[in-house]
Each structure stands twice: as C-alpha cells, then as structure tokens.
Design an enzyme around this catalytic site. Sequence first.
Site, PDB file in Angstrom:
ATOM      1  N   ARG A  84       0.825  -1.220   0.000  1.00 14.69           N
ATOM      2  CA  ARG A  84       0.000   0.000   0.000  1.00 14.69           C
ATOM      3  C   ARG A  84       0.851   1.258   0.000  1.00 14.69           C
ATOM      4  NH1 ARG A  84      -3.417  -2.201   4.645  1.00 14.69           N
ATOM      5  NH2 ARG A  84      -2.040  -3.970   4.302  1.00 14.69           N
ATOM      6  N   GLU A 133       4.329 -10.173  15.487  1.00 13.40           N
ATOM      7  CA  GLU A 133       3.762 -10.741  16.716  1.00 13.40           C
ATOM      8  C   GLU A 133       4.053 -12.247  16.763  1.00 13.40           C
ATOM      9  OE1 GLU A 133      -0.320  -9.758  17.097  1.00 13.40           O
ATOM     10  OE2 GLU A 133      -0.467 -10.621  19.115  1.00 13.40           O
TER      11      GLU A 133
HETATM   12  P1  AMP Z   1       3.759  -2.281  11.757  1.00 17.55           P
HETATM   13  O1  AMP Z   1       5.019  -2.902  11.219  1.00 17.55           O
HETATM   14  O2  AMP Z   1       3.228  -2.995  12.955  1.00 17.55           O
HETATM   15  O3  AMP Z   1       3.911  -0.794  11.991  1.00 17.55           O
HETATM   16  O4  AMP Z   1       2.641  -2.492  10.658  1.00 17.55           O
HETATM   17  C1  AMP Z   1       2.577  -1.677   9.547  1.00 17.55           C
HETATM   18  C2  AMP Z   1       2.227  -2.427   8.302  1.00 17.55           C
HETATM   19  O5  AMP Z   1       1.231  -3.413   8.533  1.00 17.55           O
HETATM   20  C3  AMP Z   1       1.675  -1.456   7.288  1.00 17.55           C
HETATM   21  O6  AMP Z   1       2.242  -1.778   6.023  1.00 17.55           O
HETATM   22  C4  AMP Z   1       0.176  -1.691   7.320  1.00 17.55           C
HETATM   23  O7  AMP Z   1      -0.335  -1.730   6.015  1.00 17.55           O
HETATM   24  C5  AMP Z   1      -0.023  -3.032   8.003  1.00 17.55           C
HETATM   25  N1  AMP Z   1      -0.961  -2.957   9.148  1.00 17.55           N
HETATM   26  C6  AMP Z   1      -0.650  -3.166  10.448  1.00 17.55           C
HETATM   27  N2  AMP Z   1      -1.717  -3.061  11.258  1.00 17.55           N
HETATM   28  C7  AMP Z   1      -2.751  -2.729  10.457  1.00 17.55           C
HETATM   29  C8  AMP Z   1      -4.146  -2.430  10.682  1.00 17.55           C
HETATM   30  N3  AMP Z   1      -4.697  -2.469  11.903  1.00 17.55           N
HETATM   31  N4  AMP Z   1      -4.911  -2.120   9.608  1.00 17.55           N
HETATM   32  C9  AMP Z   1      -4.375  -2.075   8.371  1.00 17.55           C
HETATM   33  N5  AMP Z   1      -3.081  -2.349   8.088  1.00 17.55           N
HETATM   34  C10 AMP Z   1      -2.263  -2.665   9.108  1.00 17.55           C
END
Ligand code: AMP
Length: 182
Positions: free
Chosen positions: A70, A107
Amino acid sequence: MGVKAHRTHLEIPLVDSYIRDVPDFPKEGILFKDITPLLQSAEGLRKSIQGLADAVDPDTYDTVCGIESRGFIFGTALALELGKGFVPIRKPGKLPWKTESESYQLEYGSDTLEIHVDAAEQGDRFLMVDDLLATGGTMSAALTLVHRIGATPVACAFVIELGFLPGREKLGDVPIHALLTY
Ligand code: AMP
C-alpha cells in the site's frame, strides 16, 4: 502563486469517513483499517495525496520511498504529484537486481524487506511512505535498509497512525507525519 501557497489556501482535511474498520481481519483481534474506500473516492484519493505532499516540505527530499504494497499506491502518486522519483521496498524475492535485506519481528514469526543496492546515490534524501504505522517494525526495517544503501531518510509520512501503539518510539529521531491518528 506557488504550488505550496495554493495547497495551503485549500486547507484540505482528510476525513476519516473514508476509512473502513474491518474487525478480526486478517486474524481475530485485529481491527483492520481498510483504505480501499479512500482510494475508490476521487476526492479521498486526491486529499490523501495532497495531505502527504503538504506534510513534508518537498525541498527537503529528493526521492519518495514506499513499502510494498500500500506504500506503493500512495508513494508513487505522491512522487508523480511532486515531480520526484520513486524507490520500492519489497517483500523478499521480488526485486530482480542485487538487494540489501532486513528481517524484523512480527507478533508471531518474522518478515523480511528488500531494496535494490543501487536505489540511491550516497546522501540522497528519502521521504518514507506507507499507508499505516502500527508497531513500527515495518518502517523501522525500511529505515535500516535506506541507511544501508547510503541514503538519508528525512521523514516518514503515513496516511494513518495507530496512536495507541508505540510505533513512533521504534523510528528514532526521524520526524513522523500522519494524516489521521486513531
Ligand atoms: P507495523 O510494522 O506494525 O507498523 O505495521 C505496519 C504495516 O502493517 C503497514 O504496512 C500496514 O499496512 C499493516 N498494518 C498493520 N496493522 C494494520 C491495521 N490495523 N490495519 C491495516 N493495516 C495494518
């Protein structure tokens, strides 16, 4: 009137009615922030790209760098809007040339991101773009890759930040911008 003054004059807010909450996707307990209604709306798409363009002074960076997948949508549109180039950070095995690669913890389990080794000249200034900041693991790995190929990340810009998670803390002192915070 310059482009920037024009944008400021419009004072475009990005309304969160374009974001759809999908409970328990992709697994139980996750409230997924679905950006497809935003993309589907001509107004929503335009406002989000203009919001990202306004978030960081375009004179402070040379190139937009987006994270699969995205981050590609928002990153390339932003790059085109501002007359910049675009560098993709991809999931493993997708980039055809020589890559740097970085793994990070999820996770459950781990994930890996890759960038082409020649995606930057030494000292190139990158604006980092993704759709959403959650725990920060994804962007943190992306920052590591960008440093490793000799570029400087000047800021990170997201459409959405999950403010109840400590994502920002993972990203050091790189300035972080988000159009919507939950
Ligand atoms: P993080 O590495 O935990 O910051 O997760 C970020 C990535 O995971 C991004 O590329 C988001 O598109 C996806 N992502 C994580 N959590 C969500 C969520 N609750 N809704 C949509 N996309 C998420």
